[in-house]
Enzyme design. Structure first.
Site, PDB file in Angstrom:
ATOM      1  N   GLU A 141      48.156  40.443  33.767  1.00 24.56           N
ATOM      2  CA  GLU A 141      49.190  41.283  34.099  1.00 24.56           C
ATOM      3  C   GLU A 141      50.836  40.290  34.824  1.00 24.56           C
ATOM      4  OE1 GLU A 141      45.924  44.193  34.512  1.00 24.56           O
ATOM      5  OE2 GLU A 141      47.049  42.443  36.106  1.00 24.56           O
TER       6      GLU A 141
ATOM      7  N   ASP B 108      39.678  41.830  33.361  1.00 27.80           N
ATOM      8  CA  ASP B 108      40.445  42.162  33.937  1.00 27.80           C
ATOM      9  C   ASP B 108      41.302  41.043  34.242  1.00 27.80           C
ATOM     10  OD1 ASP B 108      41.462  43.618  36.736  1.00 27.80           O
ATOM     11  OD2 ASP B 108      39.609  43.326  37.969  1.00 27.80           O
TER      12      ASP B 108
ATOM     13  N   ASP C 200      43.185  50.307  38.941  1.00 29.52           N
ATOM     14  CA  ASP C 200      43.273  50.558  40.881  1.00 29.52           C
ATOM     15  C   ASP C 200      43.415  52.013  40.928  1.00 29.52           C
ATOM     16  OD1 ASP C 200      41.372  48.464  40.527  1.00 29.52           O
ATOM     17  OD2 ASP C 200      43.194  47.099  41.915  1.00 29.52           O
TER      18      ASP C 200
END
Length: 761
Positions: A419, A416, A482
């Site tokens: 970024e 995950d 998400d």
């Protein structure tokens, strides 16, 4: 980034200089160097006090031509750079000169320059001009803050559509959009993207890859409506024009240059279930979920532990929360005894409370600010820092912690984040912070994937990654990030996945049911259909569980039916996965990729091809109404046997147990006999579904290996008038069904290598 004020004026403080003509050319056997003044040179005095651009042109691979335009060549290039594993060490281009015209050719792609005419780089295929860089096509701009931007423009033709640029949730056709290639954690409902790829392709036979790992700003038919403009804050701009002519051939060439996806293990094709994110769970919860799926006849392949398998405030320390999971090794062993694979959530951040923080700080493993202090903030995890993957020792330290988890029984990782990377920092290897912002995710996913490949073996390495940049397709699988839990989010997720597929990524997934919020039972059931007809399928949420029985008995039935269907389609899907691995053509294909000559397919983003032969149109409405386009020919619904003849638009209404899942005309879909698991002896009693075979039609169907590339059996099917002829090298019994699920079924015992049956259309 926009520099102009309308067509005629520049924005305040912006000054532009564009190549005006060719003052000189150096033509080698396989390379061109053009020297371009930014104004017409009428006499020697015009050569003074004015910039001269250096434009180098070469071919790194057949059918690909590179252009590098440089203003000041003395700038320091600190990296990183995209790896180009497909760039040839041998020259791939050939230069030809005829009077004032000089050409560089590679395969069927030619760059043509008339040195006696105003500046124009013309990219051709035969007599067809694909695109060109004209009057404002090559140059630089300084803005009001004094920043220096290199700018390229390539012309768009009438009706030309632009696709790609990563996993973007904005409109599927990118014309009219401003796009910044800049990693962000912006969800699926904004213009930001987790996976930013400076590559686009068009429906005119070519793609363009801007070879710059930092921020690339695109104006796609927006600032100049007839141009795709791309700019970087640098002294040099490099891009590659990639010839097709078909979209599939463009992707094949592009992924050959930047890297093809690894082949994920076939066990990953099955259904994944997670704990969800902030829900309450412990081993008893996990057992309840796993047992509940088994009791309801829903085969489960992978169980995923999300963030709170670790203690709160300590992500990541890679230690199981001892209060919640006192016996992790025993728990994982018990789950694996039930045939499950195990996935665990990780990220590349180290919170201050983690015992690894002090160790990482002491040893220089954490990213530092310019003053030497560790970069930290409180967003996501209190006081968190980033692992500096440019430091080999930090990489080994990080992956060393993952080795322990693999030893405990974890099979793969959800990588995950990656970024939110700062630019006011100093990297261990001296990399440029702006260029590392996007590139960081590549180092992160590469480190984890290579560890898995080392420990688990070549065919068993698998990630579930959120962020990526160019080349990241080598480390599958990627999921869509998400999203909310409603139909709009479901549709925007699909747009993002199709866009990513047109950016070189072969495998893509999404959170079935949506991540944020809780879906209605209707949304859940429709998302289950969509999710189990994607390359990979994971039930996951944020604050609520995604076990089907929380959404009603019918949700359980739908989940069971489509999980069993995906298992039966496993040999078909594994063959599509092998194609993605070998060619770069994605498993989930935008319609324009499969039907580039059909104008109606150009903008379709609510349906897709799953592999070569199955059209999927997910349902995005409460009442089950779905509108979709049927291409030319007679298509057969794999679930109902209903036939639709195109080309035409169709509106249907579907209950929760069906949707438009259409088999292509003249297709043969192999279906496994075993519907209880994704990996089974696929060739044993395989059922071949033959659909709308025209007289003279012939198809070869490969039954793939489940443990890597290659095949275990091959069937050749041909229609001759009223007879259907089949030959095979399979040693197993097999079956052949004509049409939909209720069509006539023919059984053939082991050793049958040739068969002939009546064909009644």
């Amino acid at each position: 980034m926009k520099f102009t004020d309308g067509y005629w004026l520049m924005r305040p403080g912006c000054t532009a200089r564009y190549a005006a003509e060719v003052a000189d050319v150096r033509a080698d056997e396989d390379r061109l160097t053009l020297y371009a003044p930014v104004k017409h040179v009428a006499h020697r005095g015009d050569t003074l006090n004015s910039p001269l651009l250096t434009v180098e042109c070469w071919s790194p691979a057949e059918g690909v031509i590179g252009v590098r335009a440089t203003h000041h060549a003395g700038s320091v290039r600190r990296g990183p750079e995209f790896a180009l594993p497909g760039a040839s060490a041998e020259p791939s281009g050939k230069v030809r000169r005829d009077g004032s015209v000089v050409e560089l050719s590679s395969g069927e792609l030619t760059l043509r320059v008339d040195t006696a005419a105003p500046w124009r780089l013309e990219f051709r295929s035969g007599d067809q001009v694909l695109t060109h860089a004209g009057e404002r096509g090559t140059g630089f701009v300084t803005d009001a803050e004094g920043r220096h931007h290199m700018v390229g423009q390539l012309a768009l033709g009438v009706g030309e559509s632009v696709y790609g640029l990563g996993e973007r949730f904005t409109p599927f056709v990118k014309n009219g959009q401003t796009v910044d290639i800049w990693q962000a954690d912006g969800g699926t409902s904004s213009e930001q993207a987790y996976k930013n790829i400076p590559f686009h392709l068009t429906n005119r036979g070519y793609g363009v890859f801007v070879n710059h790992p930092g921020k690339v700003s695109y104006e796609v038919g927006s600032e100049a409506v007839g141009q795709v403009q791309f700019s970087v804050e640098d002294q040099s701009l490099e891009y590659f024009v990639v010839h097709g002519p078909t979209p599939k051939e463009i992707l094949t060439r592009y992924t050959a240059l930047t890297g093809r996806p690894a082949l994920p293990p076939a066990w990953a094709l099955g259904l994944w279930l997670t704990t969800s994110f902030t829900t309450e769970y412990d081993e008893a919860t996990v057992n309840r979920f796993v047992g509940g799926m088994a009791e309801r006849g829903i085969p489960l392949s992978v169980f995923h532990f999300d963030c709170f398998w670790m203690r709160e405030y300590q992500w990541c320390d890679f230690d199981w929360d001892a209060e919640t999971f006192p016996d992790p090794e025993g728990m994982l062993a018990r789950l694996k005894e039930q045939g499950l694979r195990i996935s665990a959530w990780i990220n590349p951040y180290i919170a201050q409370k983690s015992p690894l923080f002090e160790e990482g700080m002491r040893n220089g493993y954490l990213l530092r600010r310019t003053d030497g202090s560790v970069w930290q903030w409180d967003l996501w995890q209190p006081g968190m820092a980033l692992v500096d993957f440019t430091n080999p020792a930090a990489r080994d330290w990080f992956t060393g912690r993952l080795r322990t988890l693999l030893d405990q029984g974890v099979d793969c990782f959800k990588t995950d984040f990656g970024e939110r990377v700062p630019t006011d920092v100093v990297w261990h290897d001296g990399s440029d912070p702006e260029r590392m912002h996007n590139y960081y995710t590549h180092l992160y996913n590469q480190a984890v994937f290579e560890l898995l490949r080392e420990v688990r073996g070549e065919g068993d390495a698998l990630l579930f990654a959120r962020s990526a940049t160019a080349g990241g397709q080598q480390y599958p699988v990627h999921w869509g990030g998400d999203c909310e839990s409603h139909f709009n989010a479901m549709a925007e997720s699909l747009r993002g996945g199709l866009s990513l597929g047109l950016s070189g990524f072969g495998f893509w997934s999404h959170d079935i049911g949506g991540f944020e919020g809780t879906p209605t039972p209707t949304v859940f059931k429709r998302w289950v259909q969509f999710g189990l007809l994607s390359s990979h399928s994971r039930l996951h949420g944020s604050k609520s569980y995604r076990v089907p029985w929380d959404y009603g008995d019918e949700a359980v039935a739908v989940t069971r039916e489509f999980t069993l269907l995906k298992h039966r389609l496993a040999p078909y899907l594994q063959r599509a996965a092998q194609q993605a691995h070998a060619t770069g053509v994605p498993v989930m294909r935008a319609m324009v990729l499969e039907f580039p000559d059909d104008p109606a397919a150009a903008a379709l983003d609510r349906q897709y091809l799953l592999g070569d032969d199955l059209l999927v149109a997910p349902v995005f409405t409460d009442d089950g109404t779905v509108e979709f386009y049927v291409p030319e020919g007679t298509w057969t619904n794999l679930l109902t046997g209903a036939r639709l003849t195109g080309p035409r638009w169709v509106r249907e209404q579907h209950g929760f147990h069906t949707l438009p899942l259409l088999a292509r005309p003249d297709s043969v879909i192999p279906m496994a006999a075993d519907d209880q698991r994704p990996v089974s002896p696929w060739a044993e009693n395989v059922e071949l579904r033959v659909h709308a075979f025209a007289d003279g039609a012939e198809r070869t169907v490969a039954i793939p290996r489940s443990d890597g590339p290659g095949e275990v059996a091959r069937f050749r099917v041909r229609r001759d008038g009223e007879r259907l002829r089949v030959s095979t090298d399979s040693e197993h019994a097999w079956q052949l069904r004509l049409g939909g699920p209720e069509g006539p079924l023919h059984l053939f015992p082991a050793g049958t290598t040739k068969a002939e049956i009546p064909f009644a259309d």
